[in-house]
Write a protein that holds these residues in place. Structure first.
Motif, PDB file in Angstrom:
ATOM      1  N   LEU B 109     -53.297  40.106 -11.893  1.00 38.77           N
ATOM      2  CA  LEU B 109     -54.352  40.408 -10.977  1.00 38.77           C
ATOM      3  C   LEU B 109     -53.513  40.478  -9.520  1.00 38.77           C
ATOM      4  O   LEU B 109     -52.800  39.721  -9.225  1.00 38.77           O
ATOM      5  CB  LEU B 109     -55.372  39.674 -11.093  1.00 38.77           C
ATOM      6  N   SER B 111     -53.208  39.173  -6.355  1.00 44.00           N
ATOM      7  CA  SER B 111     -53.621  37.866  -5.787  1.00 44.00           C
ATOM      8  C   SER B 111     -54.410  37.799  -4.420  1.00 44.00           C
ATOM      9  O   SER B 111     -55.028  37.049  -4.064  1.00 44.00           O
ATOM     10  CB  SER B 111     -52.704  36.825  -6.103  1.00 44.00           C
ATOM     11  N   MET B 113     -56.533  40.380  -3.421  1.00 37.47           N
ATOM     12  CA  MET B 113     -57.643  40.882  -3.411  1.00 37.47           C
ATOM     13  C   MET B 113     -58.595  40.250  -4.511  1.00 37.47           C
ATOM     14  O   MET B 113     -58.341  39.630  -5.255  1.00 37.47           O
ATOM     15  CB  MET B 113     -57.626  42.299  -4.260  1.00 37.47           C
ATOM     16  N   PHE B 154     -61.436  35.286  -5.458  1.00 31.49           N
ATOM     17  CA  PHE B 154     -59.987  35.689  -5.452  1.00 31.49           C
ATOM     18  C   PHE B 154     -59.620  35.178  -6.978  1.00 31.49           C
ATOM     19  O   PHE B 154     -60.095  34.153  -7.609  1.00 31.49           O
ATOM     20  CB  PHE B 154     -59.332  34.986  -4.482  1.00 31.49           C
ATOM     21  N   ALA B 156     -57.347  33.418  -7.931  1.00 26.77           N
ATOM     22  CA  ALA B 156     -56.904  31.972  -8.112  1.00 26.77           C
ATOM     23  C   ALA B 156     -58.101  31.098  -8.472  1.00 26.77           C
ATOM     24  O   ALA B 156     -57.578  29.951  -8.999  1.00 26.77           O
ATOM     25  CB  ALA B 156     -56.196  31.841  -6.829  1.00 26.77           C
ATOM     26  N   TYR B 157     -59.105  31.695  -8.068  1.00 27.36           N
ATOM     27  CA  TYR B 157     -60.338  30.725  -8.595  1.00 27.36           C
ATOM     28  C   TYR B 157     -60.887  30.925  -9.700  1.00 27.36           C
ATOM     29  O   TYR B 157     -62.082  30.479 -10.075  1.00 27.36           O
ATOM     30  CB  TYR B 157     -61.276  30.671  -7.343  1.00 27.36           C
TER      31      TYR B 157
END
Lengths: 231, 279, 240
Positions: B109, B111, B113, B154, B156-157
């Motif tokens: 993905l 990262s 966005m 995002f 990362a979460y």
């Protein structure tokens, strides 16, 4: 194509180059000394040492080199004279631009070297230290025999960068009239009224130093990696 | 082309694909065809060329030889100035890629966005879909993969499972003719595998055409119509999934299906990595 | 200690500081605009693109800023007839123009190097994902690679901005009255060097660390989307 006809001033540039390299080497030696002291301070157990080292790097990074050079060359002698006058002595202090240049550039790049050495010390694996402790080495012995030799390998790339920035910074010493490369080019440019020719020639000399330094740095790095794992 | 006009063109046809990395032959003549609504499971030990096969189909790796047809359209290949094989028309490759959805092992993905931005990015910028419509479609897809409440987060979460579901939604937003899934669950913690497989299962039920590289044997048996077993860069067995998976013909495939260490077999058992195919 | 001279000079020093900030920001902005195409050219496989970019970056990073400044300000005089003919000589007569031009060219070279590193550090997978949905060329750069690279480059770029701020002090040598220039003039008249240089130094310190503080905040805000650490942190010497 611009041909570089130096109108007989070539020798002056070469002499200036020699002085530039001399100042650079002197300042680098000083910077390494300050850097080691600074790193020791930053990693020290003593709060005062940490504070001092921290102030040193903070101030140096926040104040332009030119201001520091002017401060050391013009400020320090005046300060000493003023203090002496207050104590009732009439003193006349003059700094040698060569010494002042080396001192200031060394002091400035000592701050950058401090960060390099600090990183290098921290990059030495902890278990090396523990192993040394396990063999009963004291702090001083461990520092000298285990930490320092291993630290250099991690410090070399950073020190190479410091050198390359430092040698360019020596051009600033021309403002305190030391006849290094930049000042020599300036004199020749004024005498011949060919400023572009001489400053361009000088820039090529500096570029030469940079390129030679890059090559040597590459060699030293691959040499210092012997026996070390590449990440 | 109407469905009942003559012999139907395969949605994806791969013919005699070869690919080597240096001296390592990864693909040594792979052919396959996926017709509309086909779900093909590609299996094989690590190093058997499964992922490279998928990457060669959408030209992320350039095959050394062989042809790829998408919906009957051949991807034209040529040579660059240094004699390297390269797509003849980069714009054709871009266009073909919009028709092939790709789901990566590690999600990939973007990262910087949010989930929603990831999904609408290509439809808006590449296909030129109006923003409004792209957003509506994205919302629909997000509900479908169960991530509507994460749309503004995002990557990362997100958990790995959520990331992969978002990546599937991103691929679906392009309305691809064929979906390529490259080990979509192998980077996930075991407890997150189920949620992703469930989404893929739903897609299969919808009649999507898919090519799935997977290690999940149970999943392949339940979802895929056909299974291909790759060994040392060649198709070593293929057929209807139930038949192939229940009655593997080669010893190697049998071992692969029963062995717990299939993922590493090529590395851990040197005897198996010899050049000769044993019957 | 008698600090009257410092208080008296403070308004003029601050005026100089405004010029310092102005030159810094104008050069930073122009430099960034120039750095993007240079970095992209540097990473190209085409010789006609990467070789000029490489040469430009090597020259401006490999020679002192002071030489570059003198080359533009004094050196342009050697080509006065030519520049006159081109109708740009009036620009090169201005120290301000020469200062901004040189600082722009200089910071662009350093920024391009930072960007180059950041572009290389953009995860391959994210670029492949973009290719897999049909993105390529400028669109790929504009939407995926550059936005990501800018975020990765931010800490190193903050450092570069600080170095540029301090490098602007050199413009005082070509007669501009920036913070350093003002201090030097007052020193020349008052013979109070250490007080004024220390005062000027303190103002630089305040500006520098205010700027660092603000940009660290900005970094934190912009990096809300990621957990991984950015490349090229603090401490890399990139001065002139």
């Amino acid at each position: 194509m611009v041909t570089l006809d130096l109108h007989g001033y070539g020798w002056m540039l070469w002499r200036g180059l020699g002085l530039t390299i001399l100042v650079g080497l002197g300042a680098m030696a000083l910077a390494v000394t300050f850097g080691l002291l600074g790193a020791w301070g930053k990693l020290s157990r003593y709060r005062a040492a940490r504070g001092l080292a921290g102030t040193y790097t903070t101030v140096i990074r926040g104040v332009p080199e030119l201001i520091l050079i002017l401060l050391v060359y013009y400020g320090v002698p005046t300060l000493i004279q003023d203090l002496a006058a207050r104590a009732g002595h009439d003193l006349r202090v003059d700094l040698n631009p060569f010494v002042a240049g080396i001192a200031t550039i060394g002091l400035i790049y000592g701050a950058f070297a401090t960060e390099v050495f600090r990183g290098a010390f921290q990059a030495v694996p902890r278990d090396q230290v523990e192993a040394a402790r396990a063999f009963g080495m004291g702090r001083a012995l461990m520092l000298r025999r285990i930490l320092l030799p291993q630290m250099w390998r991690f410090a070399l790339p950073g020190l190479g960068n410091v050198w390359m920035v430092l040698i360019k910074a020596t051009a600033l010493i021309s403002v305190i009239q030391l006849e290094e490369l930049m000042r020599s080019a300036d004199i020749a440019a004024r005498a011949t009224r060919l400023p572009f020719t001489f400053f361009f020639a000088a820039s090529l000399f500096y570029l030469g130093i940079t390129i030679v330094s890059m090559v040597i740095q590459g060699r030293i790095e691959s040499w210092s990696y012997r026996g070390a794992q590449r990440g | 082309m109407t469905p009942d006009a003559g012999p139907r063109e395969a949605a994806l046809r791969v013919t005699n694909l070869h690919k080597a990395f240096g001296s390592l032959d990864v693909l040594r003549g792979v052919s396959l065809a996926a017709h509309e609504h086909d779900v093909i499971a590609v299996m094989g030990a690590s190093g058997s060329g499964k992922s490279t096969l998928l990457r060669c189909i959408n030209l992320l790796d350039i095959p050394d030889a062989g042809e790829v047809h998408v919906g009957g359209e051949l991807i034209h290949m040529g040579f660059d100035r240094r004699g390297q094989r390269t797509p003849a028309d980069p714009r054709q490759v871009d266009r073909i890629r919009t028709r092939l959805g790709m789901v990566f092992q590690r999600f990939n993905l973007w990262s910087h966005m949010t989930v929603l931005q990831n999904i609408v990015e290509a439809p808006i910028r590449v296909l030129g879909v109006p923003r409004r419509r792209a957003m509506e479609q994205a919302d629909h897809l997000l509900r479908k993969v169960g991530l509507y409440d994460k749309r503004d987060d995002f990557p990362a979460y997100l958990s790995g499972g959520q990331e992969q579901r978002a990546a599937i939604a991103r691929a679906l937003a392009m309305e691809p003719e064929v979906l390529l899934l490259d080990e979509p669950t192998s980077a996930l913690d075991p407890e997150l595998v189920g949620e992703v497989l469930k989404v893929i299962d739903d897609l299969a039920a919808e009649g999507r055409t898919m090519l799935i590289v997977t290690h999940e044997i149970g999943f392949a048996r339940a979802v895929s119509s056909r299974t291909i077993f790759l060994h040392q860069g060649m198709v070593s067995e293929q057929g209807p999934s139930r038949q192939v998976l229940d009655e593997p013909r080669s010893e190697r495939f049998r071992q692969f299906l029963s062995g717990g260490d299939w993922g590493r077999s090529a590395l851990t058992t040197p005897s198996q990595s010899g050049e000769n195919e044993s019957p | 200690m008698d600090l009257a001279i410092v208080w008296e000079s403070l308004p003029r020093l601050l005026e100089g500081a405004v010029l310092t900030l102005e030159i810094t920001f104008v050069s930073l902005l122009a430099g960034l605009c120039l750095a993007v195409p240079v970095a992209i050219a540097r990473l190209s496989h085409r010789r006609i693109l990467w070789m000029p970019a490489y040469g430009y970056m090597l020259y401006f990073r490999g020679t002192p800023l002071l030489v570059q400044l003198f080359l533009v300000y004094y050196g342009s005089g050697q080509f006065q007839p030519l520049l006159d003919q081109a109708g740009v000589w009036f620009l090169f007569r201005e120290a301000y123009f020469c200062a901004v031009l040189t600082l722009t060219l200089n910071t662009a070279a350093y920024t391009a190097e930072i960007l180059r590193g950041a572009i290389i550090a953009v995860p391959r997978g994210e670029i492949e994902a973009a290719r897999s949905v049909g993105m390529s060329g400028l669109l790929l750069y504009r939407r995926i690679i550059l936005p990501k690279a800018f975020r990765l480059a931010l800490p190193a770029y903050t450092n570069e901005a600080v170095f540029l701020l301090q490098a602007t002090s050199l413009v005082s040598i070509i007669t501009l009255l920036d913070l350093t220039g003002v201090a030097r003039i007052i020193v020349a008249r008052s013979f109070e060097p250490y007080k004024l240089y220390i005062a000027a130094g303190l103002i630089y310190l305040v500006i520098t660390y205010t700027f660092v503080l603000v940009s660290r905040r900005l970094e934190l805000r912009l990096s809300g989307h990621r957990r991984e650490q950015p490349v090229g942190g603090v401490g890399s010497a990139s001065g002139r």
